[in-house]
Design an enzyme around this catalytic site. Structure first.
Site, PDB file in Angstrom:
ATOM      1  N   ASP A 147       0.800  -1.227   0.000  1.00 49.63           N
ATOM      2  CA  ASP A 147       0.000   0.000   0.000  1.00 49.63           C
ATOM      3  C   ASP A 147       0.833   1.276   0.000  1.00 49.63           C
ATOM      4  O   ASP A 147       0.294   2.376   0.112  1.00 49.63           O
ATOM      5  CB  ASP A 147      -0.966   0.014   1.193  1.00 49.63           C
ATOM      6  CG  ASP A 147      -0.251  -0.165   2.531  1.00 49.63           C
ATOM      7  OD1 ASP A 147       0.968  -0.415   2.528  1.00 49.63           O
ATOM      8  OD2 ASP A 147      -0.919  -0.056   3.574  1.00 49.63           O
ATOM      9  N   GLU A 152      13.100  -3.996  10.970  1.00 46.92           N
ATOM     10  CA  GLU A 152      14.132  -3.459  10.085  1.00 46.92           C
ATOM     11  C   GLU A 152      15.513  -3.518  10.743  1.00 46.92           C
ATOM     12  O   GLU A 152      16.502  -3.947  10.128  1.00 46.92           O
ATOM     13  CB  GLU A 152      13.827  -2.004   9.709  1.00 46.92           C
ATOM     14  CG  GLU A 152      12.479  -1.812   9.019  1.00 46.92           C
ATOM     15  CD  GLU A 152      11.365  -1.429   9.982  1.00 46.92           C
ATOM     16  OE1 GLU A 152      10.415  -0.753   9.552  1.00 46.92           O
ATOM     17  OE2 GLU A 152      11.473  -1.819  11.162  1.00 46.92           O
TER      18      GLU A 152
END
Length: 369
Positions: free
Chosen positions: A201, A284
């Site tokens: 998205d 991350e």
């Protein structure tokens, strides 16, 4: 050319008092006397200026060499015609371009196909790309399969359901199973190229792919619309890393958004055992730590991290998928085929007044003039 005599005949007539039954035109030599009148001369000058102005704005000029456009759009049209003389990539032969492997976690929802359609249109503009789509599901998503059937891209679909023990957590490490499955597929296939964690998205400028394509180890760049700070980026001064501009700094060595870095596949394979940890908020950082890189190994892209080529956007669902379409009133219509293209809520989860539904169906089948 306009006949001056004809114009004068239509412009000057005798007074009704001298000829009540008909209108006669004055001869040309009589008209010339009127030209000594300053008011007449002024009107003629104004008329000539207006005619000249209209002609100049109706026909194209040689200097622009284009059709007449609205002056407000002239600059825009000229910009759209400008060509960048520099090639997008250092090489022109597509066979020499490193392959890019975007890894996209996704899951079934009403906006899924809309998001993937938008994303696929971007990827279709990028040469040498292989899309790894990882769906959080035990069984194939029917709508996703229909979407992939018409997809004009190289892709691999992997079913990657999140383990139950993580699904029970209040803060789920979303997408970790999918991304790790993509990493495993690349490792097992011993691929060459660059991998990129690409959410379904987000919004991507195609330039970000050409920036990452030549990554030797790990490359990084800014990401827009992240946290309340509106951007996540390495902080650089004269090309040297000073820190991280990000709204989420807790216990993170690499405080960067998931969309803000890419990895050379062979480098990842040589390090070995690289996975994304199931730790909410530290996905991350955990992945980059697993690569065993130092700050000196990072390749900063996007013109020294001064430009934004990717934004952390989210789709706002505009429809909850009312099951009203299954009503028998629509049998034999095109809605039966459309029904197979949308995701519906169950009747138990959908609260709607039955009388309102009956009124709405009646109105739908009414053609109003």
């Amino acid at each position: 050319a306009v006949d001056t005599r004809l114009m004068c005949q239509h412009s000057f007539q005798t007074s009704p008092a001298s000829s009540p039954s008909a209108t006669k035109t004055l001869p040309f030599h009589s008209v010339m006397k009127h030209r000594s009148n300053p008011l007449v001369l002024l009107l003629l000058v104004v008329t000539a200026i207006m005619l000249l102005f209209a002609i100049m704005h109706t026909y194209p000029t040689d200097s622009l060499n284009q059709h007449y456009v609205n002056p407000d759009r002239l600059q825009l049209d000229l910009i759209s015609q400008r060509q960048d003389p520099k090639p997008v990539s250092p090489v022109r032969d597509l066979a020499d371009l490193p392959m890019i492997y975007p890894i996209t976690p996704t899951y079934g929802r009403s906006a899924q196909i809309a998001d993937l359609t938008r994303l696929s249109q971007t990827l279709m503009l990028v040469p040498n790309i292989h899309w790894i789509i990882c769906e959080d599901s035990w069984t194939p998503n029917r709508l996703l399969q229909l979407f992939l059937k018409d997809l004009k891209l190289n892709f691999t679909l992997i079913l990657t359901p999140m383990p139950a023990k993580y699904r029970r957590l209040k803060k789920q490490p979303k997408g970790c199973t999918a991304r790790n499955a993509g990493l495993k597929w690349l490792t097992d296939s011993n691929k060459d190229g660059v991998l990129y964690f690409m959410d379904d998205d987000n919004t991507y400028d195609i330039r970000v792919f050409e920036e990452m394509r030549w990554t030797q180890r790990v490359s990084m760049w800014p990401v827009g619309l992240v946290t309340e700070l509106a951007v996540s980026s390495p902080i650089l001064k004269n090309g040297h890393l000073l820190g991280w501009y990000d709204g989420y700094m807790i216990k993170r060595k690499f405080a960067i958004d998931m969309a803000g870095f890419a990895t050379n596949v062979q480098f990842m394979i040589k390090v070995g055992g690289v996975e994304m940890p199931y730790m909410h908020g530290l996905e991350e950082d955990g992945y980059l730590r697993a690569l065993k890189i130092g700050y000196g190994d990072i390749e900063f892209k996007a013109d020294g991290c001064t430009k934004i080529y990717v934004w952390h956007t989210r789709t706002q669902w505009s429809s909850r998928g009312s099951p009203m379409i299954i009503n028998s009133h629509y049998d034999g219509t095109n809605l039966r085929k459309l029904q197979s293209r949308i995701m519906l809520s169950s009747r138990q989860n959908w609260k709607i007044n039955s009388s309102y539904e009956a009124w709405l169906i009646k109105e739908q089948f009414s053609i109003h003039n």
